[in-house]
Design an enzyme around this catalytic site. Structure first.
Site, PDB file in Angstrom:
ATOM      1  N   ASP A  23      -0.467 -10.004  12.908  1.00  0.00           N
ATOM      2  CA  ASP A  23      -1.640  -9.392  12.284  1.00  0.00           C
ATOM      3  C   ASP A  23      -2.554  -8.714  13.290  1.00  0.00           C
ATOM      4  O   ASP A  23      -2.739  -9.182  14.406  1.00  0.00           O
ATOM      5  CB  ASP A  23      -2.451 -10.406  11.491  1.00  0.00           C
ATOM      6  CG  ASP A  23      -3.567  -9.711  10.726  1.00  0.00           C
ATOM      7  OD1 ASP A  23      -3.263  -9.042   9.739  1.00  0.00           O
ATOM      8  OD2 ASP A  23      -4.728  -9.808  11.156  1.00  0.00           O
ATOM      9  N   ASP A  74     -10.631 -12.230   6.645  1.00  0.00           N
ATOM     10  CA  ASP A  74     -10.256 -11.320   7.739  1.00  0.00           C
ATOM     11  C   ASP A  74     -11.446 -11.151   8.692  1.00  0.00           C
ATOM     12  O   ASP A  74     -11.719 -10.062   9.188  1.00  0.00           O
ATOM     13  CB  ASP A  74      -9.782  -9.964   7.198  1.00  0.00           C
ATOM     14  CG  ASP A  74      -9.003  -9.153   8.231  1.00  0.00           C
ATOM     15  OD1 ASP A  74      -8.789  -9.662   9.348  1.00  0.00           O
ATOM     16  OD2 ASP A  74      -8.609  -8.008   7.928  1.00  0.00           O
TER      17      ASP A  74
END
Length: 423
Positions: free
Chosen positions: A151, A304
């Protein structure tokens, strides 16, 4: 032997089908008993008027430690987590050095031992997130990593991704996928559409995310293995996940609070705090994200959380992508989903605690006897204005700054110890 008694809390624990006003007795960091009229010679917390929920599980966090600690570190990041009712979090691997080796994984876990939240590690699938060389997945698991992801970037080498997805179930790890076609994204800075055209800023087409989502789902279907899709932001990706679930593909998915509350119109401010990847999308996308949460297509809400310094965020077009979110996530969920009748508070807690814990296989998300005493006491009706100067992490780049939200975390308890009190 330490004991705490929480009195008169309205308990919301969907994993236990528990709802009502009860007392919670905690002993040695574990929930010993839930019931009415409990007593003990111990510290008593009066929770009258408050809800007790299982500590939130944020399965998508960037702690920036090691190597980028001017933005955030493990201790400050977990302090921000505690202020948001988050007691468990999954740290992403795009640190410096990358969490692509056992030593870095162990460093993160060791430093987190004294932090205000439980830190779990997603190790990278490729070395340096470059998609050129595979990491030693078994060694990363042995070091303590629970998930796999590149990620910050997609795994460009599809064969490397396929091999990791096949290996992960045998290792007891979860692949969490950043879905993006970098060729389509091509260095864009915001959603490709009328606002990007108006501002004269290069856009990222929704197709960049959608093609990545389709690839990960295709791999999961072909190999009959699980995959978790990160930060879904487009209506097509929601539809792809929905269709895959109907076909029995082992796919789960998350979205983030900014994708169900804000649109690309925020970028008219030319403020880089509203720039993240994937970017804020259209009102139609927001509607689809909310519907995906309502019908169970989207299993989880994660933040996030991506801290950057004010200096880095000063230039609208040159600033790095990312926004912080752990201190505002629950309130954003209550404000934009619960108050509007889109979800119940029980359903919101399921998305923010129960389901993330299940997806990652963590001992969290429950208030049952014998579970860790990881508890958030919240006032779901309290309004507050997001003041960046009162946030608890190092960075201030929140897209919710200045907004009045509903739902306040009043106290966070981690393993029976209070790690946050709202002053």
């Amino acid at each position: 032997m330490s004991e705490i008694l929480i009195k008169n809390a309205r308990i919301i624990s969907p994993a236990d089908n528990l709802s009502g006003v009860y007392d919670i007795k905690i002993k040695d960091g574990v929930i010993e008993q839930i019931g009415s009229g409990l007593a003990c010679e111990c510290e008593i917390i009066d929770a009258d008027g408050l809800c007790a929920v299982p500590g939130l599980v944020d399965m998508h966090v960037h702690l920036r430690d090691p190597g980028q600690t001017q933005k955030e570190d493990i201790i400050t990041g977990c302090r921000a987590a505690a202020a948001g009712g988050v007691t468990s979090l999954l740290a992403m691997p795009n640190t410096t050095p990358t969490a692509d080796n056992p030593e870095t994984v162990k460093y993160i876990l060791d430093k987190a031992k004294t932090a205000d939240a439980r830190v779990y590690v997603a190790a990278s699938i490729t070395k340096g997130l470059k998609s050129e060389e595979k990491t030693d997945l078994a060694a990363l698991k042995a070091a303590g990593a629970v998930a796999l992801s590149d990620d910050g970037r997609p795994v460009e080498n599809t064969e490397f991704l396929r091999e990791a997805m096949k290996a992960a179930p045998k290792l007891g790890m979860k692949p969490v996928a950043h879905c993006e076609d970098l060729f389509i994204a091509n260095g864009g800075k915001m959603n490709d559409g009328k606002i990007s055209e108006q501002l004269g800023v290069k856009g990222i087409p929704a197709a960049a995310e959608d093609c990545g989502t389709a690839r990960e789902i295709a791999l999961a279907a072909a190999e009959d293995v699980p995959v978790h899709i990160c930060h879904v932001s487009t209506r097509t990706s929601v539809a792809l996940v929905r269709d895959a679930k109907k076909r029995g593909v082992k796919v789960t998915a998350e979205t983030a609070p900014h994708y169900f509350s804000l649109t690309e119109n925020e970028l008219l401010r030319r403020d880089a705090d509203y720039r993240m990847n994937p970017p804020l999308r259209t009102a139609e996308d927001v509607k689809a994200i909310i519907e995906g949460l309502r019908d169970g297509t989207l299993d989880a809400i994660a933040t996030d959380h991506a801290p950057h310094t004010p200096a880095e965020k000063a230039d609208f077009e040159k600033a790095p992508n990312g926004s912080i979110g752990m201190e505002t996530s629950l309130a954003a969920g209550i404000t934009y989903l619960v108050k509007t009748g889109m979800l119940t508070l029980d359903e919101l807690i399921e998305k923010m605690s129960v389901n993330p814990a299940k997806i990652l296989g963590l001992n969290a998300g429950t208030l049952s006897a014998g579970a860790p005493a990881d508890i958030a006491l919240i006032n779901p009706g309290e309004q507050w204005t997001v003041d960046v100067n009162k946030l608890h992490g190092k960075s201030k780049n929140t897209p919710f700054k200045g907004l009045t939200l509903t739902g306040k975390v009043k106290r966070t308890i981690l393993g029976g110890k209070t790690v946050y009190i709202d002053e």
